[in-house]
Design an enzyme around this catalytic site. Structure first.
Site, PDB file in Angstrom:
ATOM      1  N   GLU A  71       9.465  -3.869  13.495  1.00  0.00           N
ATOM      2  CA  GLU A  71       9.102  -2.848  12.506  1.00  0.00           C
ATOM      3  C   GLU A  71       7.780  -2.202  12.920  1.00  0.00           C
ATOM      4  OE1 GLU A  71       8.030  -4.187   8.493  1.00  0.00           O
ATOM      5  OE2 GLU A  71       9.084  -2.439   7.721  1.00  0.00           O
ATOM      6  N   SER A  78       5.304  -7.334   3.975  1.00  0.00           N
ATOM      7  CA  SER A  78       5.845  -7.662   5.293  1.00  0.00           C
ATOM      8  C   SER A  78       6.671  -8.953   5.254  1.00  0.00           C
ATOM      9  CB  SER A  78       4.703  -7.835   6.291  1.00  0.00           C
ATOM     10  OG  SER A  78       4.012  -9.026   6.011  1.00  0.00           O
ATOM     11  N   PHE A 128       0.810  -1.226   0.000  1.00  0.00           N
ATOM     12  CA  PHE A 128       0.000   0.000   0.000  1.00  0.00           C
ATOM     13  C   PHE A 128       0.841   1.273   0.000  1.00  0.00           C
ATOM     14  CE2 PHE A 128       1.085  -0.169   4.487  1.00  0.00           C
ATOM     15  CZ  PHE A 128       1.104   1.153   4.874  1.00  0.00           C
ATOM     16  N   CYS A 152       9.847   1.222   3.690  1.00  0.00           N
ATOM     17  CA  CYS A 152      10.766   0.176   4.125  1.00  0.00           C
ATOM     18  C   CYS A 152      12.199   0.678   4.215  1.00  0.00           C
ATOM     19  CB  CYS A 152      10.661  -1.047   3.226  1.00  0.00           C
ATOM     20  SG  CYS A 152      11.238  -0.738   1.567  1.00  0.00           S
ATOM     21  N   LYS A 202      -1.301  -7.219  -9.123  1.00  0.00           N
ATOM     22  CA  LYS A 202      -2.355  -7.140  -8.094  1.00  0.00           C
ATOM     23  C   LYS A 202      -1.949  -6.026  -7.140  1.00  0.00           C
ATOM     24  CE  LYS A 202      -2.925  -8.991  -4.161  1.00  0.00           C
ATOM     25  NZ  LYS A 202      -3.401  -7.749  -3.503  1.00  0.00           N
TER      26      LYS A 202
END
Lengths: 147, 501
Positions: free
Chosen positions: B401, B235, B158, B290, B182
């Site tokens: 994280e 993730s 996202f 990230c 996707k």
């Protein structure tokens, strides 16, 4: 904005406004005064090109990894504003124009100085346009002598 | 400053893009909410397994003709796509701000990074060349041809809705493959818009497909025997599943995963520039990146105890003071320096980490839980910058994280100890050092086990012509996205040995 901090996007909006206002100002001069009409229209056209050049440079440079949120602070934003009184003669109009060019070129040199971290392209673009705007002062002053 | 005009005026009903057609999905629709305003801006379908299969069929059908299209002709489609991306630069950027929440500068930066990948992929006639050697034995020559493989799947997160699929897709189609993207079901609008542009750019039907959805659609892509490889960014737990399932089905895989990035602040660092770089890295994109610095380590190499304390105080005071001044609000107001996080659930999770930090004894230097928001917007998704001091690497907030605007500050007596702290963390995505000392910088670059190393750089984002690296729990796979490694990932090296009697 906190302590006068400007984002890169806000600086570009400011520059767009400066060049658009400048173009409109010189078009008004051209429509009101026959003497110097060609120079005024030339400045208006140049301002529109400046706007395109600055926006394009920013869009081609901006990256998510640059410190764009903290680009500049302490700028004199009065450079954006310029108006021509209804009854102003050519001499007064030229004085206003010289003042505008001084403020704009100072502003752009300041931006160029403060945006060194945004790669070479953005400060170089502002320096280039600042020089063009400063060069107008001599032209305007020579017209003042003739007015 | 006025708010920039919103490009989405009324809620969009998003469709899949399969075989060159925008088709309505039979899947359940979910609302996409602008995190700054709280308004619904689109509805996205959760596509079914069958719809993924239709996309694979369309891609398979397009593949033979596309792979035999001359590379230069394929490059021309990419050149046209690049031009269209430039033409729609502002619209695409504002869409990202609306669907994700990031500031307009950040969105424009994302658009530019995406375009750069398309630009690099236009060099495919050169990039895809093989190599050869005459006379490997008497009268025998040997050469390598790079050939496409077929259909690839891209499952994206996202946080960079336009850019991340472009780390892969331009290279995949440039090399003659077909793709099924996707997008994240949380931020699916940018990829829908991009699909429209690919059609306008002239990609043949079936070469570029978009299937919206969630777990079911992703699972269908992983299981499908005709998908030759998967590119994933997300993730670590999901990346591990993807890596394992791709192994089971014999797919190539690039799985870029989570991170907990460290920045070492050496005593000789240029303080003003270091603070600006840390602010951008820790709090840019509201920390949902990230490559964001999460742990800032102030290093006392060569300093006495008193000097170290003074240096630590000087840095943390400057960092906290600057962070406290960050303007928070809707990213389409270009005076804003930080937007909201993506949704209320993410905010809740981040707040949970802040509470855990307090409970574990870290000092809350700057509390972002009740931010001052510029403009009249609901506080549902907004958080301010949060800074913790007295954090150790074993604390939850120093180890896990958080993916939000939370920075921790730690102390290390020397460079070696600081590098040890980085290595004690399971992730290995990025790490930075701020110093004027070349030897320290070299030691850091040499020893630190992270894929992306920054020297006086806060966000170590590789340019499109370099691989986006990653190590340890931050990356699963061999080859990386972007540049030449992407070309290798999307092609098979066919070896030919030739002799004429």
């Amino acid at each position: 904005m906190a302590e006068g901090e400007l984002t890169a996007s806000a600086i570009m909006c400011l520059a767009e406004e400066v060049e658009e206002n400048s173009a409109a100002f010189y078009e008004k001069l051209a429509s009101r005064f026959a003497k110097g009409r060609e120079e005024f229209l030339g400045f208006a056209e140049e301002s529109r090109k400046n706007k395109t050049f600055l926006v394009r440079t920013y869009q081609e440079t901006v990256s998510d990894a640059l410190e764009t949120a903290f680009s500049c602070k302490g700028l004199d934003l009065a450079a954006v504003e310029v108006s021509l009184p209804e009854n102003a003669g050519l001499q007064e109009a030229l004085e206003i124009a010289v003042s505008l060019e001084r403020r704009v070129s100072d502003l752009y040199f300041q931006i160029a100085e403060q945006t060194q971290s945004l790669l070479a392209t953005i400060p170089r673009a502002f320096s280039r346009v600042a020089k063009k705007r400063a060069a107008r002062i001599e032209v305007l002053q020579s017209m003042m002598g003739d007015a | 400053m006025a708010l920039l005009e919103e490009p989405i005026k009324k809620p969009l009903d998003l469709k899949n893009y399969i075989g060159g057609e925008f088709v309505r999905s039979r899947g359940e629709m979910q609302d996409i909410v602008n995190p700054a305003t709280g308004k619904v801006i689109a509805r996205v379908p959760m596509s079914t397994r069958e719809e993924v299969e239709q996309a694979v069929e369309a891609a398979k059908e397009a593949y033979p003709e596309w792979r035999s299209t001359p590379p230069l002709a394929r490059a021309r489609c990419l050149f046209r796509l690049k031009e269209l991306l430039e033409e729609h630069f502002e619209e695409l950027s504002r869409i990202q701000t609306m669907e994700h929440g990031k500031t307009i500068d950040e969105s424009r930066g994302e658009t530019r990074r995406g375009i750069e990948n398309v630009e690099v992929a236009t060099g495919i006639p050169t990039l895809m060349m093989g190599y050869n050697l005459e006379d490997i034995a008497a009268g025998i020559d040997e050469y390598v041809i790079r050939q496409p493989l077929g259909v690839f799947g891209i499952i994206s997160p996202f946080n960079f809705p336009l850019m991340i699929p472009l780390w892969f897709a331009p290279y995949a189609v440039a090399t003659g493959n077909c793709v099924i993207i996707k997008p994240s079901p949380e931020t699916p609008i940018s990829q829908t818009k991009l699909a429209e542009l690919t059609e306008e750019a002239g990609f043949p039907p079936g070469v570029w497909n978009v299937v919206h959805g969630g777990v079911e659609a992703a699972g269908a892509m992983l299981d499908h025997p005709d998908i030759k490889g998967i590119c994933f960014v997300g993730s670590t737990p999901v990346a591990k599943v993807i890596y394992r399932r791709c192994g089971e089905t014999g797919k190539r895989v690039i799985a870029q995963a989570g991170a907990k990035n460290f920045a070492l602040i050496m005593p000789d660092a240029d303080l003003d520039n270091t603070v600006a770089a840390c602010l951008t890295s820790c709090f840019g994109n509201a920390g949902q990146r990230c490559l964001a610095i999460a742990n800032v380590v102030v290093v006392g190499e060569g300093l006495s105890g008193a000097e170290f304390d003074a240096f630590y105080r000087r840095f943390t005071d400057a960092f906290a003071a600057a962070a406290s001044r960050i303007r928070i609000g809707y990213g389409l107001d270009d005076t804003i320096q930080m937007g909201p996080v993506r949704d209320a659930h993410k905010k809740e999770k981040i707040v949970g980490y802040i509470e855990k930090g307090i409970a574990e004894g870290a000092k809350l230097r700057l509390d972002g839980r009740k931010p001052v928001i510029v403009g009249d917007y609901p506080d549902t998704c907004f958080l301010g910058p949060t800074i913790f001091e007295d954090v150790t690497p074993d604390m939850t907030i120093g180890r896990e994280e958080i993916f939000g605007p939370v920075a921790t500050v730690m102390k290390a007596g020397g460079l070696k100890e600081a590098i040890g702290m980085i290595h004690s963390n399971p992730y290995g995505n990025a790490a930075s050092i701020f110093t004027r000392n070349g030897k320290w910088a070299r030691e850091f670059q040499y020893w630190t086990e992270c894929g992306n190393i920054g020297i006086n750089v806060g966000i170590v984002a590789p340019m499109a012509f370099f691989p986006f690296s990653g190590m340890k729990e931050s990356f699963f796979g061999t080859l990386h996205g972007q540049g030449m490694e992407a070309i290798r990932f999307f092609t098979e090296s066919r070896v030919v040995i030739q002799r004429w009697f």
